[in-house]
Design a protein around this motif. Structure first.
Motif, PDB file in Angstrom:
ATOM      1  N   SER A  43      -8.267  -3.273   2.341  1.00 56.15           N
ATOM      2  CA  SER A  43      -8.568  -2.561   3.579  1.00 56.15           C
ATOM      3  C   SER A  43     -10.062  -2.482   3.816  1.00 56.15           C
ATOM      4  O   SER A  43     -10.517  -2.523   4.954  1.00 56.15           O
ATOM      5  CB  SER A  43      -7.996  -1.138   3.527  1.00 56.15           C
ATOM      6  OG  SER A  43      -6.606  -1.186   3.379  1.00 56.15           O
ATOM      7  N   ARG A  99       0.837  -1.202   0.000  1.00 56.31           N
ATOM      8  CA  ARG A  99       0.000   0.000   0.000  1.00 56.31           C
ATOM      9  C   ARG A  99       0.869   1.247   0.000  1.00 56.31           C
ATOM     10  O   ARG A  99       0.635   2.193  -0.757  1.00 56.31           O
ATOM     11  CB  ARG A  99      -0.951  -0.013   1.195  1.00 56.31           C
ATOM     12  CG  ARG A  99      -1.920   1.171   1.187  1.00 56.31           C
ATOM     13  CD  ARG A  99      -3.000   1.134   2.271  1.00 56.31           C
ATOM     14  NE  ARG A  99      -2.659   0.470   3.501  1.00 56.31           N
ATOM     15  CZ  ARG A  99      -3.075  -0.748   3.863  1.00 56.31           C
ATOM     16  NH1 ARG A  99      -3.855  -1.437   3.066  1.00 56.31           N
ATOM     17  NH2 ARG A  99      -2.721  -1.268   5.014  1.00 56.31           N
ATOM     18  N   ASN A 124      -4.599   2.243  -6.393  1.00 53.79           N
ATOM     19  CA  ASN A 124      -3.890   1.395  -5.446  1.00 53.79           C
ATOM     20  C   ASN A 124      -4.760   0.160  -5.187  1.00 53.79           C
ATOM     21  O   ASN A 124      -5.762   0.250  -4.480  1.00 53.79           O
ATOM     22  CB  ASN A 124      -3.637   2.162  -4.148  1.00 53.79           C
ATOM     23  CG  ASN A 124      -2.809   1.397  -3.157  1.00 53.79           C
ATOM     24  OD1 ASN A 124      -2.762   0.177  -3.195  1.00 53.79           O
ATOM     25  ND2 ASN A 124      -2.170   2.109  -2.262  1.00 53.79           N
ATOM     26  N   VAL A 133      -4.419  -2.264  -3.306  1.00 53.52           N
ATOM     27  CA  VAL A 133      -4.425  -2.727  -1.918  1.00 53.52           C
ATOM     28  C   VAL A 133      -5.552  -2.060  -1.130  1.00 53.52           C
ATOM     29  O   VAL A 133      -6.011  -2.588  -0.130  1.00 53.52           O
ATOM     30  CB  VAL A 133      -3.051  -2.483  -1.246  1.00 53.52           C
ATOM     31  CG1 VAL A 133      -3.003  -3.113   0.136  1.00 53.52           C
ATOM     32  CG2 VAL A 133      -1.924  -3.034  -2.108  1.00 53.52           C
ATOM     33  N   ARG A 134      -6.026  -0.925  -1.603  1.00 56.66           N
ATOM     34  CA  ARG A 134      -7.109  -0.222  -0.905  1.00 56.66           C
ATOM     35  C   ARG A 134      -8.341  -1.099  -0.739  1.00 56.66           C
ATOM     36  O   ARG A 134      -9.021  -1.042   0.279  1.00 56.66           O
ATOM     37  CB  ARG A 134      -7.488   1.062  -1.650  1.00 56.66           C
ATOM     38  CG  ARG A 134      -6.423   2.138  -1.526  1.00 56.66           C
ATOM     39  CD  ARG A 134      -6.848   3.428  -2.147  1.00 56.66           C
ATOM     40  NE  ARG A 134      -7.972   3.957  -1.409  1.00 56.66           N
ATOM     41  CZ  ARG A 134      -8.969   4.650  -1.977  1.00 56.66           C
ATOM     42  NH1 ARG A 134      -8.971   4.894  -3.244  1.00 56.66           N
ATOM     43  NH2 ARG A 134      -9.959   5.097  -1.238  1.00 56.66           N
TER      44      ARG A 134
END
Length: 107
Positions: A104, A76, A98, A100-101
């Motif tokens: 989350s 991230r 991104n 990876v967001r």
């Protein structure tokens, strides 16, 4: 300026060389990336998808949730840095999102 997204390896090297990290922290980042995503090093970062992130996190979590989460935090950070660092000739981001967001929001 660049027109193409860097590979994950290029992004990591630029990130690590421009950040003022302690040697131990840099060593830790490299170690986690080497253990968790070495097969992604040669991929342009725009080819690493949200689904790949989710699947890798699930796979890594089977052997250690702490390391899986740490790897995703590093990724991230790399992406957030890359979005700001890499721009084309029109000053637009070369890395536009991104992946990876999503992790989350889902975990």
């Amino acid at each position: 300026m660049t027109r193409h997204p860097p590979t994950l390896s290029e992004l990591a090297e630029i990130y690590l060389s421009t950040r003022n990290l302690k040697a131990k922290t840099e060593h830790g980042y490299r170690g986690v990336l080497d253990r968790c995503v070495p097969d992604w090093y040669d991929l342009p970062v725009d080819k690493i998808t949200k689904q790949m992130i989710l699947e890798r996190h699930q796979q890594l979590s089977k052997t250690g949730r702490i390391q899986a989460n740490y790897c995703m935090r590093i990724l991230r950070a790399l992406y957030n840095f890359g979005i700001e660092y890499f721009e084309n000739e029109d000053d637009k981001p070369v890395i536009v999102s991104n992946p990876v967001r999503k992790l989350s929001r889902l975990t």
